[in-house]
Design a protein around this motif. Structure first.
Motif, mmCIF file in Angstrom:
data_model
loop_
_atom_site.group_PDB
_atom_site.id
_atom_site.type_symbol
_atom_site.label_atom_id
_atom_site.label_comp_id
_atom_site.label_asym_id
_atom_site.label_seq_id
_atom_site.Cartn_x
_atom_site.Cartn_y
_atom_site.Cartn_z
ATOM 1 N N ILE A 174 -3.023 3.586 0.121
ATOM 2 C CA ILE A 174 -3.744 2.823 -0.858
ATOM 3 C C ILE A 174 -4.436 1.749 0.030
ATOM 4 C CG2 ILE A 174 -1.987 1.213 -1.419
ATOM 5 C CD1 ILE A 174 -3.159 0.986 -4.491
ATOM 6 N N ASN A 175 -5.928 1.623 -0.236
ATOM 7 C CA ASN A 175 -6.760 0.962 0.609
ATOM 8 C C ASN A 175 -6.657 -0.311 0.235
ATOM 9 O OD1 ASN A 175 -9.283 -0.280 1.733
ATOM 10 N ND2 ASN A 175 -9.287 1.885 2.590
ATOM 11 N N GLY A 176 -6.439 -1.336 0.889
ATOM 12 C CA GLY A 176 -6.556 -2.852 0.455
ATOM 13 C C GLY A 176 -7.717 -3.381 0.235
ATOM 14 N N SER A 177 -8.904 -2.735 0.581
ATOM 15 C CA SER A 177 -10.313 -3.350 0.455
ATOM 16 C C SER A 177 -11.074 -2.795 -0.732
ATOM 17 C CB SER A 177 -11.245 -2.814 1.413
ATOM 18 O OG SER A 177 -10.967 -3.207 2.757
ATOM 19 N N ASP A 178 -10.675 -1.510 -1.186
ATOM 20 C CA ASP A 178 -11.357 -0.883 -2.493
ATOM 21 C C ASP A 178 -10.287 -0.419 -3.497
ATOM 22 O OD1 ASP A 178 -12.636 1.913 -0.651
ATOM 23 O OD2 ASP A 178 -10.767 1.284 -1.217
ATOM 24 N N GLY A 179 -9.132 -0.358 -2.950
ATOM 25 C CA GLY A 179 -8.138 0.360 -3.832
ATOM 26 C C GLY A 179 -8.100 1.616 -4.011
ATOM 27 N N ASN A 180 -8.666 2.372 -3.070
ATOM 28 C CA ASN A 180 -8.734 3.962 -3.056
ATOM 29 C C ASN A 180 -7.433 4.498 -2.839
ATOM 30 O OD1 ASN A 180 -10.509 6.499 -3.286
ATOM 31 N ND2 ASN A 180 -10.140 6.453 -0.996
ATOM 32 N N ARG A 239 1.831 14.666 -8.485
ATOM 33 C CA ARG A 239 3.273 14.125 -8.774
ATOM 34 C C ARG A 239 3.490 12.669 -8.427
ATOM 35 N NH1 ARG A 239 7.140 16.903 -6.342
ATOM 36 N NH2 ARG A 239 6.006 17.306 -4.311
ATOM 37 N N PHE A 240 2.881 12.359 -7.575
ATOM 38 C CA PHE A 240 3.375 10.991 -6.863
ATOM 39 C C PHE A 240 2.192 10.116 -7.273
ATOM 40 C CE2 PHE A 240 6.130 12.197 -3.179
ATOM 41 C CZ PHE A 240 6.954 12.940 -4.107
ATOM 42 N N THR A 241 2.342 8.893 -7.483
ATOM 43 C CA THR A 241 1.406 7.910 -7.751
ATOM 44 C C THR A 241 1.659 6.568 -6.835
ATOM 45 O OG1 THR A 241 0.918 8.706 -9.983
ATOM 46 C CG2 THR A 241 -0.045 6.343 -9.466
ATOM 47 N N ILE A 242 0.623 6.203 -5.991
ATOM 48 C CA ILE A 242 1.067 4.772 -5.176
ATOM 49 C C ILE A 242 0.097 3.946 -6.049
ATOM 50 C CG2 ILE A 242 -1.221 5.490 -4.053
ATOM 51 C CD1 ILE A 242 0.435 4.220 -1.560
ATOM 52 N N ALA A 247 4.380 -3.009 -3.297
ATOM 53 C CA ALA A 247 3.709 -1.699 -3.499
ATOM 54 C C ALA A 247 4.718 -0.772 -4.056
ATOM 55 C CB ALA A 247 3.246 -1.192 -2.158
ATOM 56 N N PHE A 248 4.211 0.522 -4.807
ATOM 57 C CA PHE A 248 5.243 1.181 -5.449
ATOM 58 C C PHE A 248 4.717 2.873 -5.270
ATOM 59 C CE2 PHE A 248 7.305 -1.957 -7.888
ATOM 60 C CZ PHE A 248 6.205 -2.862 -8.280
ATOM 61 N N LEU A 249 5.616 3.493 -5.204
ATOM 62 C CA LEU A 249 5.501 5.009 -4.971
ATOM 63 C C LEU A 249 6.155 5.619 -6.228
ATOM 64 C CD1 LEU A 249 3.666 7.291 -3.512
ATOM 65 C CD2 LEU A 249 5.986 7.793 -2.524
ATOM 66 N N GLN A 250 5.564 5.880 -7.122
ATOM 67 C CA GLN A 250 6.002 6.681 -8.260
ATOM 68 C C GLN A 250 6.076 8.212 -8.156
ATOM 69 O OE1 GLN A 250 7.401 5.650 -11.279
ATOM 70 N NE2 GLN A 250 8.266 7.522 -11.695
ATOM 71 N N MET A 251 7.310 8.870 -8.167
ATOM 72 C CA MET A 251 7.446 10.188 -7.690
ATOM 73 C C MET A 251 8.201 10.992 -8.948
ATOM 74 S SD MET A 251 8.859 9.831 -3.692
ATOM 75 C CE MET A 251 10.449 9.255 -4.303
ATOM 76 N N ASN A 252 7.302 11.924 -9.599
ATOM 77 C CA ASN A 252 7.868 12.467 -10.714
ATOM 78 C C ASN A 252 7.830 14.103 -10.189
ATOM 79 O OD1 ASN A 252 7.576 10.389 -12.158
ATOM 80 N ND2 ASN A 252 5.480 10.758 -12.453
ATOM 81 N N ASN A 253 8.829 14.928 -11.140
ATOM 82 C CA ASN A 253 8.831 16.295 -10.820
ATOM 83 C C ASN A 253 9.012 16.445 -9.352
ATOM 84 O OD1 ASN A 253 8.627 18.907 -11.269
ATOM 85 N ND2 ASN A 253 6.608 19.214 -11.079
ATOM 86 N N LEU A 254 10.187 15.680 -8.892
ATOM 87 C CA LEU A 254 10.612 15.693 -7.300
ATOM 88 C C LEU A 254 11.219 17.338 -7.164
ATOM 89 C CD1 LEU A 254 12.140 12.494 -7.221
ATOM 90 C CD2 LEU A 254 10.508 13.481 -5.639
ATOM 91 N N LYS A 255 10.965 17.865 -6.120
ATOM 92 C CA LYS A 255 11.345 18.881 -5.529
ATOM 93 C C LYS A 255 12.272 18.914 -4.267
ATOM 94 C CE LYS A 255 6.815 20.788 -6.807
ATOM 95 N NZ LYS A 255 5.644 21.606 -6.312
#
Length: 124
Positions: A51-57, A67-70, A79-87
């Motif tokens: 995740i970019n600190g300047s623009d949030g990209n 599956r994952f969301t930062i 900071a977070f890393l949501q991890m769904n449907n793990l394999k």
């Protein structure tokens, strides 16, 4: 120094979810690029998301897209890393890392600050 610490790893069944956290012990993460990396035994460290600190990209490696969301909560300096449907192939030690600058993602050697890692095991 930017002391990073991950938490939230553990053992989860395939299809389950985990939320990893990365705290900076009171430091403001607003302008830092935050990367989540993982390393499985015998494999190279891989950048999973950034995740970019300047623009949030945000960016993701193909294997975790959808599956994952930062995310980053600057008020909580976390900071977070949501991890769904793990394999099973998500099994690894996960690290958060921080850097300043424009590039995100970037190679591991460009990240100046690292946490100690948290283990994620996906198994039935």
């Amino acid at each position: 120094q930017l002391p990073l610490a991950e938490s939230g790893g553990g053992l989860v069944q395939p299809g389950g979810s985990l939320r990893l956290s990365c705290t900076a012990s009171g430091y403001d993460l607003t302008y830092y690029n935050i990367g989540w990396f993982r390393q499985a035994p015998g494999r190279e460290r891989e950048e999973v998301s950034c995740i970019n600190g300047s623009d949030g990209n945000t960016t993701y490696v193909d294997s975790v897209k959808g599956r994952f969301t930062i995310s980053k909560d600057t008020a909580k300096k976390t900071a977070f890393l949501q991890m769904n449907n793990l394999k099973a192939e998500d099994t690894a030690t996960y690290y958060c890392a921080a850097k300043l600058g424009r590039l995100c993602p970037d190679s591991p050697d460009k990240f100046h600050y690292w946490g100690q890692g948290t283990q994620v095991i996906v198994s039935s």
